[in-house]
Design a protein around this motif. Structure first.
Motif, PDB file in Angstrom:
ATOM      1  N   ALA A 169       0.822  -1.210   0.000  1.00 53.17           N
ATOM      2  CA  ALA A 169       0.000   0.000   0.000  1.00 53.17           C
ATOM      3  C   ALA A 169       0.854   1.256   0.000  1.00 53.17           C
ATOM      4  CB  ALA A 169      -0.924  -0.004   1.217  1.00 53.17           C
ATOM      5  N   ARG A 170       2.111   1.127   0.430  1.00 58.61           N
ATOM      6  CA  ARG A 170       2.996   2.292   0.512  1.00 58.61           C
ATOM      7  C   ARG A 170       3.806   2.534  -0.761  1.00 58.61           C
ATOM      8  NH1 ARG A 170       5.848   2.133   6.526  1.00 58.61           N
ATOM      9  NH2 ARG A 170       3.946   2.479   7.746  1.00 58.61           N
ATOM     10  N   SER A 171       3.932   1.531  -1.612  1.00 62.63           N
ATOM     11  CA  SER A 171       4.834   1.672  -2.754  1.00 62.63           C
ATOM     12  C   SER A 171       4.292   0.951  -3.977  1.00 62.63           C
ATOM     13  CB  SER A 171       6.224   1.124  -2.397  1.00 62.63           C
ATOM     14  OG  SER A 171       7.071   1.121  -3.523  1.00 62.63           O
ATOM     15  N   SER A 172       4.384   1.620  -5.123  1.00 64.85           N
ATOM     16  CA  SER A 172       3.989   1.001  -6.387  1.00 64.85           C
ATOM     17  C   SER A 172       5.073   0.079  -6.922  1.00 64.85           C
ATOM     18  CB  SER A 172       3.694   2.097  -7.419  1.00 64.85           C
ATOM     19  OG  SER A 172       4.847   2.921  -7.620  1.00 64.85           O
ATOM     20  N   ASP A 173       6.222  -0.005  -6.235  1.00 66.28           N
ATOM     21  CA  ASP A 173       7.284  -0.922  -6.659  1.00 66.28           C
ATOM     22  C   ASP A 173       6.882  -2.384  -6.469  1.00 66.28           C
ATOM     23  OD1 ASP A 173       8.871   1.204  -7.308  1.00 66.28           O
ATOM     24  OD2 ASP A 173      10.108   1.120  -5.499  1.00 66.28           O
ATOM     25  N   VAL A 174       5.910  -2.637  -5.587  1.00 62.52           N
ATOM     26  CA  VAL A 174       5.481  -4.009  -5.310  1.00 62.52           C
ATOM     27  C   VAL A 174       4.566  -4.482  -6.430  1.00 62.52           C
ATOM     28  CG1 VAL A 174       4.328  -5.537  -3.670  1.00 62.52           C
ATOM     29  CG2 VAL A 174       5.692  -3.612  -2.835  1.00 62.52           C
ATOM     30  N   GLY A 175       5.021  -5.503  -7.178  1.00 64.19           N
ATOM     31  CA  GLY A 175       4.264  -5.959  -8.338  1.00 64.19           C
ATOM     32  C   GLY A 175       3.109  -6.881  -7.998  1.00 64.19           C
ATOM     33  N   PHE A 176       3.186  -7.575  -6.877  1.00 67.02           N
ATOM     34  CA  PHE A 176       2.123  -8.485  -6.458  1.00 67.02           C
ATOM     35  C   PHE A 176       2.338  -8.847  -4.998  1.00 67.02           C
ATOM     36  CE2 PHE A 176       5.527 -11.050  -8.285  1.00 67.02           C
ATOM     37  CZ  PHE A 176       5.772 -11.979  -7.283  1.00 67.02           C
ATOM     38  N   VAL A 177       1.327  -9.437  -4.374  1.00 69.92           N
ATOM     39  CA  VAL A 177       1.409  -9.853  -2.970  1.00 69.92           C
ATOM     40  C   VAL A 177       0.858 -11.263  -2.845  1.00 69.92           C
ATOM     41  CG1 VAL A 177       0.485  -9.489  -0.644  1.00 69.92           C
ATOM     42  CG2 VAL A 177       1.302  -7.542  -1.959  1.00 69.92           C
ATOM     43  N   VAL A 178       1.605 -12.115  -2.167  1.00 64.59           N
ATOM     44  CA  VAL A 178       1.157 -13.457  -1.813  1.00 64.59           C
ATOM     45  C   VAL A 178       1.174 -13.561  -0.295  1.00 64.59           C
ATOM     46  CG1 VAL A 178       1.601 -15.933  -1.976  1.00 64.59           C
ATOM     47  CG2 VAL A 178       2.106 -14.446  -3.930  1.00 64.59           C
ATOM     48  N   THR A 179       0.076 -14.014   0.293  1.00 65.77           N
ATOM     49  CA  THR A 179       0.073 -14.237   1.740  1.00 65.77           C
ATOM     50  C   THR A 179      -0.229 -15.706   2.007  1.00 65.77           C
ATOM     51  OG1 THR A 179      -2.297 -13.716   1.973  1.00 65.77           O
ATOM     52  CG2 THR A 179      -0.730 -11.890   2.215  1.00 65.77           C
ATOM     53  N   ILE A 180       0.360 -16.225   3.071  1.00 68.60           N
ATOM     54  CA  ILE A 180       0.059 -17.577   3.539  1.00 68.60           C
ATOM     55  C   ILE A 180      -0.234 -17.483   5.034  1.00 68.60           C
ATOM     56  CG2 ILE A 180       2.552 -18.004   3.701  1.00 68.60           C
ATOM     57  CD1 ILE A 180      -0.182 -20.687   3.233  1.00 68.60           C
ATOM     58  N   GLY A 181      -1.420 -17.858   5.433  1.00 69.54           N
ATOM     59  CA  GLY A 181      -1.802 -17.759   6.849  1.00 69.54           C
ATOM     60  C   GLY A 181      -1.957 -16.329   7.311  1.00 69.54           C
ATOM     61  N   GLY A 182      -2.336 -15.423   6.409  1.00 73.92           N
ATOM     62  CA  GLY A 182      -2.540 -14.028   6.797  1.00 73.92           C
ATOM     63  C   GLY A 182      -3.885 -13.844   7.475  1.00 73.92           C
ATOM     64  N   SER A 183      -3.946 -12.920   8.409  1.00 70.49           N
ATOM     65  CA  SER A 183      -5.187 -12.660   9.141  1.00 70.49           C
ATOM     66  C   SER A 183      -5.815 -11.361   8.660  1.00 70.49           C
ATOM     67  CB  SER A 183      -4.925 -12.570  10.646  1.00 70.49           C
ATOM     68  OG  SER A 183      -6.123 -12.225  11.333  1.00 70.49           O
ATOM     69  N   GLY A 184      -7.120 -11.385   8.518  1.00 71.49           N
ATOM     70  CA  GLY A 184      -7.847 -10.171   8.188  1.00 71.49           C
ATOM     71  C   GLY A 184      -8.356  -9.449   9.418  1.00 71.49           C
ATOM     72  N   LEU A 185      -7.922  -9.910  10.599  1.00 72.96           N
ATOM     73  CA  LEU A 185      -8.374  -9.349  11.871  1.00 72.96           C
ATOM     74  C   LEU A 185      -7.201  -8.729  12.615  1.00 72.96           C
ATOM     75  CD1 LEU A 185     -10.545 -12.419  12.927  1.00 72.96           C
ATOM     76  CD2 LEU A 185     -11.310 -10.381  11.689  1.00 72.96           C
ATOM     77  N   PRO A 186      -7.454  -7.883  13.614  1.00 73.59           N
ATOM     78  CA  PRO A 186      -6.356  -7.308  14.405  1.00 73.59           C
ATOM     79  C   PRO A 186      -5.556  -8.385  15.129  1.00 73.59           C
ATOM     80  CG  PRO A 186      -8.372  -6.055  14.738  1.00 73.59           C
ATOM     81  CD  PRO A 186      -8.758  -7.292  13.972  1.00 73.59           C
ATOM     82  N   PRO A 187      -4.290  -8.110  15.445  1.00 74.66           N
ATOM     83  CA  PRO A 187      -3.429  -9.120  16.070  1.00 74.66           C
ATOM     84  C   PRO A 187      -3.949  -9.687  17.384  1.00 74.66           C
ATOM     85  CG  PRO A 187      -2.076  -7.379  15.155  1.00 74.66           C
ATOM     86  CD  PRO A 187      -3.503  -6.927  15.008  1.00 74.66           C
ATOM     87  N   LEU A 188      -4.468  -8.854  18.285  1.00 74.38           N
ATOM     88  CA  LEU A 188      -4.923  -9.373  19.583  1.00 74.38           C
ATOM     89  C   LEU A 188      -6.123 -10.297  19.398  1.00 74.38           C
ATOM     90  CD1 LEU A 188      -4.759  -9.537  22.620  1.00 74.38           C
ATOM     91  CD2 LEU A 188      -6.096  -7.420  22.771  1.00 74.38           C
ATOM     92  N   ARG A 189      -7.044  -9.918  18.546  1.00 73.18           N
ATOM     93  CA  ARG A 189      -8.201 -10.774  18.292  1.00 73.18           C
ATOM     94  C   ARG A 189      -7.757 -12.087  17.649  1.00 73.18           C
ATOM     95  NH1 ARG A 189     -13.737  -8.972  15.073  1.00 73.18           N
ATOM     96  NH2 ARG A 189     -14.693 -11.055  14.935  1.00 73.18           N
ATOM     97  N   THR A 190      -6.795 -12.005  16.749  1.00 75.20           N
ATOM     98  CA  THR A 190      -6.271 -13.204  16.098  1.00 75.20           C
ATOM     99  C   THR A 190      -5.583 -14.114  17.107  1.00 75.20           C
ATOM    100  OG1 THR A 190      -5.940 -11.982  14.029  1.00 75.20           O
ATOM    101  CG2 THR A 190      -4.715 -14.037  14.294  1.00 75.20           C
TER     102      THR A 190
END
Length: 498
Positions: A169-190
């Motif tokens: 989100a901070r840089s257009s240099d990033v061509g793509f994003v792959v996540t494995i086991g990423g959380s869509g919730l805040p860390p404490l809730r996760t």
């Protein structure tokens, strides 16, 4: 003739010996070169070339890593690149060697680096700083010969599932994003979901689970010692309007809520206008995408710091590599979602409250007032008050009240501090032993409170006209107030519930 023949045999033996010696020395020399961190083939790497690199991350900190790539013919097309952003903890690159080598063999130039040790610890985590480190890695790969600078992306595992989207989100240099086991919730809730899931696996049931999910999580949040507790991943996802995203979870992920997280990724990125979001669930995979039977074990693979990492789940590398190839070819896959597997339980939000620490502290002060008053009286060598009726009962009530509050708070709090469901201790009758002790103490305090209240009600009829000193009256009032307020607090905290 005989002498000449012997000389010929000796000369032939010398030649053969030289060839054999050279064959032995050449691999040994290559291994030594690799050990001294110079470019060369990875031992047993099946055609992989690795190079040790250093680069400056956030705040100018020097980070060290390894770039892995497959051997290709001269003049071959530039390859896509990927930077591995690890999960929580110290994160040395060796932990992700399987992924790095597998991605490189699939034709993706891969950078894996040691996580920073400055400004990173159990109590000090800054996702923004970690995102700057990841972006520095992207810049390094974009500048390398043989890497397509327009298709260098990020791979984020677990904690990296918050960091990688933030970096993108901070840089257009990033061509793509792959996540494995990423959380869509805040860390404490996760983390709360993670802990309660592991507690259920150990057979814990009853009021201890709501105590961990609710009041204890609020208490942890109010202390401010849980790093990035309330970090909101949604703003970063909303800024990824065009970045292709491949979000992966193991179908046996027991550390982040996979079904809920996938729903968040799809919804928020779709609302942002991103039409290239693919969510998939790896069959037979744990939180890290490695093989498992139930999410709590690991099957095969190497060991790291005494723990079995598990082999990469079947289809993991193929799914990732084929998706990256499509992105690099200029045809990122359109958004699609695989059916989500059942989730063991829903996560429970625990709204932060700065005053969550206040009730137990006030109770401890109230129960402590009577013994502190007695200690001060003994230090000053003052005589006991004229009335001693019920003094022993009040001492028991004060002591057991202190123990009840302390045990009730520390038992579930230890689960958060240690970071593993095993911190709850032995499980007896579906309850951690410490929680059973806290429940027994709570029941005893309630019983003693009832007896003390009954005696206090009848005290004017039996004590005559003598009145206790003012200091003793304040201590007694504090004790009884704490004892009465303890009942609703213990019901809320859970020690007075089954």
């Amino acid at each position: 003739m005989r002498l000449s023949f012997r000389r010929r045999i000796s000369a032939l033996a010398a030649v053969v010996g030289t060839v054999v010696l050279a064959a032995l020395l050449i691999p040994a020399g290559a291994a030594r070169a690799d050990g001294h961190r110079s470019p060369g083939r990875v031992p047993g790497g099946m055609g992989l070339v690795r190079q040790e690199v250093s680069f400056r991350g956030g705040e100018g900190l020097v980070l060290h890593g390894t770039v892995l790539s497959a051997v290709t013919a001269q003049g071959a097309p530039a390859r896509p690149g990927i930077v591995l952003v690890g999960g929580s903890g110290p994160g040395p690159r060796e932990e992700y060697r399987q992924e790095a080598e597998a991605f490189a063999r699939a034709g993706i130039t891969t950078l894996v680096y040691d996580k920073r040790t400055v400004r990173y610890s159990r109590m000090d985590v800054d996702f923004g700083l970690l995102a700057e480190d990841a972006l520095a890695g992207v810049r390094l790969l974009r500048g390398r010969t043989g890497v397509d600078p327009h298709h260098v992306g990020l791979w984020g595992f677990s904690e990296g599932g918050w960091v990688a989207p933030l970096a993108a989100a901070r840089s257009s240099d990033v061509g793509f994003v792959v996540t494995i086991g990423g959380s869509g919730l805040p860390p404490l809730r996760t983390q709360t979901w993670n802990l309660t899931t592991h507690l259920r696996h150990r057979g814990v049931a009853g009021s201890f689970l709501p105590a961990v999910q609710g009041p204890t999580a609020r208490l942890v949040d109010s202390t401010g010692r849980f790093p990035e507790a309330d970090f909101d991943p949604l703003p970063a996802l909303r800024r990824m309007h065009h970045t292709p995203v491949l979000a992966l979870w193991g179908d046996h992920d027991r550390q982040v809520p996979p079904r809920e997280s996938a729903r968040v990724f799809r919804r928020v990125l779709a609302e942002a206008g991103n039409r290239h979001v693919v969510t998939r669930f790896l069959r037979g995979a744990a939180h890290n995408g490695h093989r498992t039977s139930d999410g709590f074990d690991r099957i095969a693979g190497p060991r790291y710091q005494g723990k079995l990492l598990g082999a990469l789940a079947p289809g993991y590398v193929h799914t990732l590599a084929s998706w990256v190839d499509a992105v690099a070819s200029g045809h990122p896959p359109r958004s699609s979602a695989a059916p989500a597997p059942p989730q063991t339980a829903s996560s429970a939000p625990a709204p932060g409250a700065w005053y969550a620490w206040l009730p137990p502290v006030l109770l401890l002060l109230g129960f402590a007032a009577s013994p502190v008053s007695g200690a001060l009286r003994r230090i000053a060598r003052r005589p006991r008050p004229g009335t001693t009726q019920g003094a022993a009962l009040r001492r028991w009530l004060a002591g057991l009240g202190l123990l009840a509050v302390t045990t009730a708070v520390l038992c579930p709090l230890a689960v958060f501090v240690v970071g593993d469901g095993g911190a709850a201790g032995p499980v007896v009758a579906g309850r951690p032993l410490g929680w059973l002790v806290a429940q027994a103490l709570s029941l005893t305090v309630v019983a003693l409170t009832g007896v003390a209240a009954w005696r206090r009600w009848n005290e004017p009829r039996t004590a005559g006209s003598s009145r206790p000193p003012a200091r003793t009256g304040v201590a007694r009032a504090s004790l009884m107030t704490a004892a009465v307020l303890f009942v609703p607090w213990a019901l809320w905290w859970g020690t007075l519930r089954p």
